[in-house]
Design a protein around this motif. Sequence first.
Motif, PDB file in Angstrom:
ATOM      1  N   GLU A  51       0.858  -1.199   0.000  1.00  0.00           N
ATOM      2  CA  GLU A  51       0.000   0.000   0.000  1.00  0.00           C
ATOM      3  C   GLU A  51       0.887   1.238   0.000  1.00  0.00           C
ATOM      4  OE1 GLU A  51      -2.767  -0.125   3.267  1.00  0.00           O
ATOM      5  OE2 GLU A  51      -3.158  -2.269   3.000  1.00  0.00           O
ATOM      6  N   PRO A  52       1.405   1.627  -1.168  1.00  0.00           N
ATOM      7  CA  PRO A  52       2.379   2.727  -1.237  1.00  0.00           C
ATOM      8  C   PRO A  52       1.889   4.048  -0.657  1.00  0.00           C
ATOM      9  CG  PRO A  52       2.293   1.519  -3.307  1.00  0.00           C
ATOM     10  CD  PRO A  52       1.166   1.009  -2.476  1.00  0.00           C
ATOM     11  N   ASP A  53       0.581   4.278  -0.665  1.00  0.00           N
ATOM     12  CA  ASP A  53       0.048   5.545  -0.166  1.00  0.00           C
ATOM     13  C   ASP A  53      -0.318   5.504   1.316  1.00  0.00           C
ATOM     14  OD1 ASP A  53       0.266   6.870  -2.620  1.00  0.00           O
ATOM     15  OD2 ASP A  53      -1.651   6.050  -3.308  1.00  0.00           O
ATOM     16  N   ASN A  54       0.000   4.414   1.984  1.00  0.00           N
ATOM     17  CA  ASN A  54      -0.320   4.285   3.403  1.00  0.00           C
ATOM     18  C   ASN A  54       0.673   5.141   4.200  1.00  0.00           C
ATOM     19  OD1 ASN A  54      -0.367   3.319   6.159  1.00  0.00           O
ATOM     20  ND2 ASN A  54      -1.519   1.538   5.429  1.00  0.00           N
ATOM     21  N   ARG A  55       0.222   6.305   4.655  1.00  0.00           N
ATOM     22  CA  ARG A  55       1.125   7.257   5.331  1.00  0.00           C
ATOM     23  C   ARG A  55       1.666   6.710   6.636  1.00  0.00           C
ATOM     24  NH1 ARG A  55      -0.248   9.117   1.009  1.00  0.00           N
ATOM     25  NH2 ARG A  55      -0.326  11.329   0.425  1.00  0.00           N
ATOM     26  N   GLU A  56       0.851   5.958   7.357  1.00  0.00           N
ATOM     27  CA  GLU A  56       1.321   5.394   8.630  1.00  0.00           C
ATOM     28  C   GLU A  56       2.467   4.408   8.391  1.00  0.00           C
ATOM     29  OE1 GLU A  56      -0.182   2.422  12.215  1.00  0.00           O
ATOM     30  OE2 GLU A  56      -1.688   3.509  11.033  1.00  0.00           O
ATOM     31  N   ALA A  57       2.302   3.549   7.382  1.00  0.00           N
ATOM     32  CA  ALA A  57       3.345   2.571   7.082  1.00  0.00           C
ATOM     33  C   ALA A  57       4.603   3.268   6.580  1.00  0.00           C
ATOM     34  CB  ALA A  57       2.843   1.568   6.050  1.00  0.00           C
ATOM     35  N   ARG A  58       4.433   4.270   5.738  1.00  0.00           N
ATOM     36  CA  ARG A  58       5.581   5.011   5.211  1.00  0.00           C
ATOM     37  C   ARG A  58       6.339   5.719   6.333  1.00  0.00           C
ATOM     38  NH1 ARG A  58       7.451   3.481   0.232  1.00  0.00           N
ATOM     39  NH2 ARG A  58       5.842   3.602  -1.378  1.00  0.00           N
ATOM     40  N   GLN A  59       5.613   6.359   7.241  1.00  0.00           N
ATOM     41  CA  GLN A  59       6.294   7.032   8.346  1.00  0.00           C
ATOM     42  C   GLN A  59       6.949   6.016   9.273  1.00  0.00           C
ATOM     43  OE1 GLN A  59       6.427  10.652   8.610  1.00  0.00           O
ATOM     44  NE2 GLN A  59       8.166   9.969   9.843  1.00  0.00           N
ATOM     45  N   GLY A  60       6.294   4.878   9.458  1.00  0.00           N
ATOM     46  CA  GLY A  60       6.878   3.827  10.280  1.00  0.00           C
ATOM     47  C   GLY A  60       8.208   3.358   9.722  1.00  0.00           C
ATOM     48  N   MET A  61       8.267   3.176   8.399  1.00  0.00           N
ATOM     49  CA  MET A  61       9.528   2.749   7.780  1.00  0.00           C
ATOM     50  C   MET A  61      10.558   3.877   7.773  1.00  0.00           C
ATOM     51  SD  MET A  61       9.635  -0.399   7.181  1.00  0.00           S
ATOM     52  CE  MET A  61      11.219  -0.294   6.347  1.00  0.00           C
ATOM     53  N   HIS A  62      10.111   5.110   7.619  1.00  0.00           N
ATOM     54  CA  HIS A  62      11.034   6.255   7.678  1.00  0.00           C
ATOM     55  C   HIS A  62      11.679   6.322   9.066  1.00  0.00           C
ATOM     56  CE1 HIS A  62      12.151   8.984   4.645  1.00  0.00           C
ATOM     57  NE2 HIS A  62      11.598  10.084   5.104  1.00  0.00           N
ATOM     58  N   ASN A  63      10.860   6.127  10.095  1.00  0.00           N
ATOM     59  CA  ASN A  63      11.382   6.145  11.461  1.00  0.00           C
ATOM     60  C   ASN A  63      12.321   4.960  11.702  1.00  0.00           C
ATOM     61  OD1 ASN A  63       9.749   8.367  11.824  1.00  0.00           O
ATOM     62  ND2 ASN A  63       8.219   7.312  13.064  1.00  0.00           N
ATOM     63  N   ALA A  64      11.948   3.785  11.180  1.00  0.00           N
ATOM     64  CA  ALA A  64      12.792   2.595  11.340  1.00  0.00           C
ATOM     65  C   ALA A  64      14.158   2.810  10.706  1.00  0.00           C
ATOM     66  CB  ALA A  64      12.110   1.375  10.708  1.00  0.00           C
ATOM     67  N   SER A  65      14.168   3.421   9.537  1.00  0.00           N
ATOM     68  CA  SER A  65      15.432   3.681   8.844  1.00  0.00           C
ATOM     69  C   SER A  65      16.325   4.608   9.655  1.00  0.00           C
ATOM     70  CB  SER A  65      15.140   4.292   7.469  1.00  0.00           C
ATOM     71  OG  SER A  65      16.334   4.617   6.794  1.00  0.00           O
ATOM     72  N   CYS A  66      15.718   5.655  10.195  1.00  0.00           N
ATOM     73  CA  CYS A  66      16.476   6.625  10.983  1.00  0.00           C
ATOM     74  C   CYS A  66      17.014   5.988  12.269  1.00  0.00           C
ATOM     75  CB  CYS A  66      15.588   7.828  11.298  1.00  0.00           C
ATOM     76  SG  CYS A  66      16.453   9.208  12.065  1.00  0.00           S
TER      77      CYS A  66
END
Length: 383
Positions: free
Chosen positions: A216-231
């Motif tokens: 789900e590329p447009d899932n903002r929660e998942a995207r932010q979760g992965m952005h935070n995980a990367s950081c």
Amino acid sequence: MLDKFDLHTKIFIGSKSFDKMLEQRRRVFIVTDKFMHESGRVSYLTDKIKAEGAKWEIFSDVTPDPDIETVTAGVAKILEFQPDTVIALGGGSPIDAAKAIVYFAAKQIDLRDCPFVAVPTTSGTGSEVSKFAVITDRARGIKYPLIDDTLLPDYAVLDAELTCSVPPKVTADTGLDVLTHAIEAFVCTEANAFTDALAEKSVKLVDHYLLLAYKEPDNREARQGMHNASCLAGAAFSNAGLGLCHSMAHAMGAQFHIPHGRANAILLPVVMSFNAGCETTLTPVATRYAELASLIGMGATSMRQSALNLIHMVRRLQQRMGVPQCIKDAGVSAEDFEAALDTMADAALADRCTATNPKPCTKEDIIELYRQAYSKSNRKGLS
């Protein structure tokens, strides 16, 4: 074990605080790639800079696996423009290039009052909070990891909105890069309680959000979760170090131009099996893998099985996202692989990431691991 922890970078989540940071800035040097520039996505920065009445210069010659020539050209541009702020926009390549450009430019001009800002557009490298940068020497087919505290950006902006257009294949590659960072930082020789906490949280976030972000590329929660995980993983490995998987991926990527996250994903299970002693005698690293497995609900009654469950989890993520599971499937012929094997093993052994691998290794070990990773038929049963 390392007896210090440092997080130099101030992190902004979202873009609102970023606007305030640009106040009173008058000359902004932007490092990005041609896609970000030509597609107009660089307007994420230029619109804000324009609103402040400042000038900007865009250096967009960065390509995947930035090389020495790119860094040299960027240094010349920054010396000519004399910025009061440097901003890197993009994935790991633009951020790594910007780090190297600032690092070498600072040896010629005073940049102490020139903040360096990293704005990642992929969730993978953690480069926005790490003291690492990888630069390629194309003539020699070698990747050089630069490691220095001065490479740390002053600010990082984690805006998940920038990652929503990332293609699924890139989401998969970069997400598995995050997982590799977290796992290697957790077991490496310089890990401590602080880096463990960051790595553990990163693994939990990847387990929870990576497949969702992929599907789900447009899932903002998942995207932010992965952005935070990367950081989080970036901050962990910047302080603790990495290991043999990264060393081997650097060498293989330089030879065959396999995307870095994909190279890590292919190599990670065989390196984990080697570190844990799954096919021979269990090592203390197996206990650490078992801890991570338990953290994400994959613990078993035996330490060995728990460690194997974590390795299998990596394999399952690869399968479910269509990531090649061996070097052969990444498009490398047997002839080319064998011709490069000795050079890759030498480069991996000399790579600085090998120094913090939890299990000592020889060149012969590395050659064997590359061969196990080359095709599924070479793979030992448990890895």
